[in-house]
Design an enzyme around this catalytic site. Structure first.
Site, PDB file in Angstrom:
ATOM      1  N   ASP A  40       0.817  -1.225   0.000  1.00 46.93           N
ATOM      2  CA  ASP A  40       0.000   0.000   0.000  1.00 46.93           C
ATOM      3  C   ASP A  40       0.848   1.272   0.000  1.00 46.93           C
ATOM      4  OD1 ASP A  40      -2.261  -1.736   0.324  1.00 46.93           O
ATOM      5  OD2 ASP A  40      -1.753  -1.838   2.457  1.00 46.93           O
TER       6      ASP A  40
ATOM      7  N   GLY B  54      -4.348  -5.039  -4.783  1.00 53.31           N
ATOM      8  CA  GLY B  54      -5.437  -4.229  -5.319  1.00 53.31           C
ATOM      9  C   GLY B  54      -4.949  -2.824  -5.526  1.00 53.31           C
ATOM     10  N   HIS B  55      -5.126  -2.302  -6.738  1.00 54.53           N
ATOM     11  CA  HIS B  55      -4.853  -0.885  -6.850  1.00 54.53           C
ATOM     12  C   HIS B  55      -5.756  -0.216  -7.861  1.00 54.53           C
ATOM     13  CE1 HIS B  55      -1.451  -2.661  -9.258  1.00 54.53           C
ATOM     14  NE2 HIS B  55      -2.216  -2.086 -10.152  1.00 54.53           N
TER      15      HIS B  55
HETATM   16  P1  IMP Z   1      -2.353 -12.976   2.275  1.00 59.58           P
HETATM   17  O1  IMP Z   1      -1.445 -12.443   1.222  1.00 59.58           O
HETATM   18  O2  IMP Z   1      -3.810 -12.841   1.924  1.00 59.58           O
HETATM   19  O3  IMP Z   1      -1.993 -14.372   2.696  1.00 59.58           O
HETATM   20  O4  IMP Z   1      -2.172 -12.070   3.587  1.00 59.58           O
HETATM   21  C1  IMP Z   1      -0.976 -12.115   4.370  1.00 59.58           C
HETATM   22  C2  IMP Z   1      -0.627 -10.739   4.896  1.00 59.58           C
HETATM   23  O5  IMP Z   1      -0.282  -9.899   3.809  1.00 59.58           O
HETATM   24  C3  IMP Z   1      -1.766 -10.019   5.617  1.00 59.58           C
HETATM   25  O6  IMP Z   1      -1.215  -9.234   6.665  1.00 59.58           O
HETATM   26  C4  IMP Z   1      -2.353  -9.106   4.560  1.00 59.58           C
HETATM   27  O7  IMP Z   1      -2.997  -7.993   5.120  1.00 59.58           O
HETATM   28  C5  IMP Z   1      -1.086  -8.720   3.813  1.00 59.58           C
HETATM   29  N1  IMP Z   1      -1.344  -8.341   2.420  1.00 59.58           N
HETATM   30  C6  IMP Z   1      -1.597  -9.156   1.385  1.00 59.58           C
HETATM   31  N2  IMP Z   1      -1.750  -8.460   0.253  1.00 59.58           N
HETATM   32  C7  IMP Z   1      -1.570  -7.170   0.567  1.00 59.58           C
HETATM   33  C8  IMP Z   1      -1.537  -5.956  -0.192  1.00 59.58           C
HETATM   34  O8  IMP Z   1      -1.721  -5.936  -1.421  1.00 59.58           O
HETATM   35  N3  IMP Z   1      -1.303  -4.822   0.518  1.00 59.58           N
HETATM   36  C9  IMP Z   1      -1.043  -4.828   1.853  1.00 59.58           C
HETATM   37  N4  IMP Z   1      -1.040  -5.922   2.593  1.00 59.58           N
HETATM   38  C10 IMP Z   1      -1.289  -7.088   1.963  1.00 59.58           C
END
Ligand code: IMP
Length: 430
Positions: free
Chosen positions: A13, A40-41
Site C-alpha cells: 500500500d 489491489g490498486h
Molecule cells: P495474504 O497475502 O492474503 O496471505 O495475507 C498475508 C498478509 O499480507 C496479511 O497481513 C495481509 O494484510 C497482507 N497483504 C496481502 N496483500 C496485501 C496488499 O496488497 N497490501 C497490503 N497488505 C497485503
C-alpha cells in the site's frame, strides 16, 4: 534497453498504482511475478477509475503486452470477473495483449475456504490474511500437488492433479471440521473455466526472453511489499510469496541480469494491514491523523490500516535486500501541517542499540524505536512538480530519508494525480 522492477519497500500500500501506471505508459511489456488477487490498486486514467487486482497495470493501455508470470497464484474465477469488469469499461483484453504462464499454479475454491477456516478458527494462527487463498495455494505449489494452468488442457491430467490435491485437502478439512471436497463438482468447475483461461496460456519465459532480445522495455510489477516477503518479512505475519525484486526473475523465467533498475516504492510514513509487529505504530491522534489524511483503508478488504511514523531502519533493510536503485517517495502531502515529524533511526532492545530489524519474532515485537525529530511544515506540498515548490522543511525531510535509507529518491509523488510527480532519475533511461 532498461528493464525496471517495481517493488513496495514497506508493508504494501505504498502507492504503487500511480507509479506503475506512469511507468507502464512507457514500457512495452508489463509483467506480474508474484502474489495474486490479494493485491489491489486503483488507476485513474483521463478521469476514469480502473480497479485492478490480478491483471497487470498495462492492461488498460493499448499496444502493451500484459503478462501473468508463473510466480503468481491465479484464481481463474477472479481473473474472469476482472476481465469482464474491465471489458465493460471498454478495455480490450484478448490473447493478443494478455498472456498467462502455463506453469502458473491455480487458486481453487478449496484454498480460499482453508485460508478463511484457519483465520477464523484459530486465534493463535491468525495472520490477518486477505482470505483469498493465497497462502494455501503457494503451499500446494511447493508441496508439488497443485493444479497449474497447463493441466487444464487435458482431462486425464486434470483428474490426476485433483486427486493428488484432494488426498491432502480432505485430510486437512476433516481436521478443521469442514466437509470433504466434492470431487465431481470441482472437476466440473475446472472444465467449465478451462476454455476461458487456456487461450491466454503461453510459454511466458520464452516470449519474455524474445522480447528482451528484441530490445523491448519490460516493467516487472511487484505486489504487496518487501516486509511481507515470506523469507525476509516479519514472519509469520507475511504473505506467502517472495515480494522482493529478486522474484521478478524466477517469477517470470528471465535471468537476474534482465533487471536494470529496481524502483522501491516508499510511503513518507508507515502503514500496515493485518497482524504482526510494527515498531513505529501510533495509537494516538497523530496515527489517527495519518490514517484520515492518507485515506488509509485497504483496497481489497476495506480494513483500516495501522499507521505510524517513517521507519528508516526498515526501509534501509528492504532497499538492501531488494537491491533498490532508487525510491519513489509517495504521499509526502499527508505530512503537511504537522508541527513536528519523527523518523525512526534505530531500535533499542534490552539495552542494546540495533540498526536493523532482528529476525526472531519475539524480538521484532519488543524493539522500541529510537526517533529523530524533524521540523514540520505548515504549507501544502500537494501537487508540487519541482523541488522549488516544496517548503524547505519538506526538502530537509526528504533529504534525511535518503541519507538514512542509503538510497536516493528517483521520483517524488505529491498527489494521486499522475502529473504531480517530481522526476529526479528516469528508471527507464538507458
Ligand atoms: P495474504 O497475502 O492474503 O496471505 O495475507 C498475508 C498478509 O499480507 C496479511 O497481513 C495481509 O494484510 C497482507 N497483504 C496481502 N496483500 C496485501 C496488499 O496488497 N497490501 C497490503 N497488505 C497485503
Amino acid at each position: 534497453m532498461a528493464n525496471v522492477v517495481v517493488v513496495g519497500a514497506q508493508w504494501g500500500d505504498e502507492g504503487k498504482g500511480k507509479i506503475v501506471d506512469w511507468l507502464s505508459e512507457r514500457a512495452d511489456v508489463i509483467a506480474r511475478f508474484q502474489g495474486g488477487h490479494n493485491a489491489g490498486h486503483t488507476l485513474v486514467i483521463d478521469g476514469e477509475v480502473f480497479k485492478l487486482s490480478l491483471l497487470p497495470s498495462g492492461i488498460v493501455r493499448k499496444g502493451k503486452r500484459s503478462v501473468i508470470g508463473n510466480g503468481v497464484v491465479l484464481d481463474p474465477w477472479a481473473l474472469i470477473d476482472e476481465i469482464a469488469r474491465l471489458t465493460a469499461q471498454g478495455v480490450e483484453i484478448s490473447p493478443d495483449n494478455l498472456m498467462i504462464a502455463e506453469n502458473t499454479p491455480l487458486i481453487l475454491p478449496v484454498h480460499g475456504e482453508l485460508d478463511r477456516a484457519r483465520e477464523n478458527q484459530n486465534a493463535v494462527a491468525k495472520i490477518g490474511t486477505t482470505g483469498r487463498g493465497i497462502g494455501p495455494a503457494y503451499e500446494d505449489k511447493v508441496g508439488r500437488r497443485t493444479v497449474r494452468v497447463a493441466d487444464l488442457a487435458d482431462k486425464a491430467t486434470l483428474e490426476l492433479r485433483v486427486d493428488r490435491l484432494l488426498v491432502h485437502h480432505d485430510a486437512l478439512r476433516r481436521g478443521l471440521g469442514l466437509p470433504e471436497v466434492d470431487r465431481a463438482a470441482l472437476l466440473a468447475q475446472l472444465e467449465e473455466v478451462a476454455p476461458k483461461i487456456l487461450p491466454f496460456a503461453a510459454p511466458v519465459w520464452k516470449v519474455l526472453n524474445e522480447d528482451r532480445r528484441a530490445g523491448k522495455r519490460i516493467l516487472f510489477e511487484g505486489a504487496q511489499g518487501a516486509l511481507l516477503d515470506v523469507d525476509f518479512g516479519t514472519y509469520p505475519f507475511v504473505t506467502s510469496s517472495n515480494t522482493m525484486a529478486g522474484m521478478a526473475a524466477t517469477g517470470t523465467g528471465l535471468g537476474p541480469g534482465a533487471v536494470d533498475f529496481v524502483l522501491g516504492i516508499v510511503k513518507a510514513y508507515t502503514t500496515r494491514v493485518g497482524e504482526g509487529p510494527f515498531p513505529t505504530e501510533l495509537d494516538d491522534d497523530n496515527g489517527q491523523r495519518l490514517g484520515e489524511r492518507g485515506r488509509e483503508f485497504g483496497t481489497v478488504t476495506g480494513r483500516k490500516r495501522r499507521c505510524g511514523w517513517f521507519d528508516a531502519v526498515l526501509v534501509r533493510q528492504t532497499c538492501a535486500t531488494s537491491g533498490v536503485s532508487g525510491i519513489a517517495l509517495t504521499k509526502l502531502d499527508v505530512l503537511d501541517g504537522f508541527d513536528e515529524l519523527k523518523i525512526c533511526t534505530g531500535y533499542e532492545l534490552d539495552g542494546r542499540m540495533l540498526d536493523y530489524l532482528p529476525t526472531a519474532a519475539d524480538q521484532q515485537a519488543r524493539v522500541t524505536p529510537v526517533y529523530e525529530t524533524l521540523e514540520g511544515w505548515p504549507d501544502s506540498t500537494a501537487g508540487a512538480r519541482s523541488w522549488a515548490e516544496l517548503p524547505a522543511a519538506a526538502v530537509k525531510y526528504v533529504r534525511r530519508v535518503e541519507e538514512l535509507i542509503q538510497c536516493p529518491v528517483a521520483l517524488l509523488s505529491t498527489s494521486p494525480e499522475r502529473d504531480d510527480t517530481i522526476l529526479v532519475t528516469d528508471p527507464f533511461a538507458d
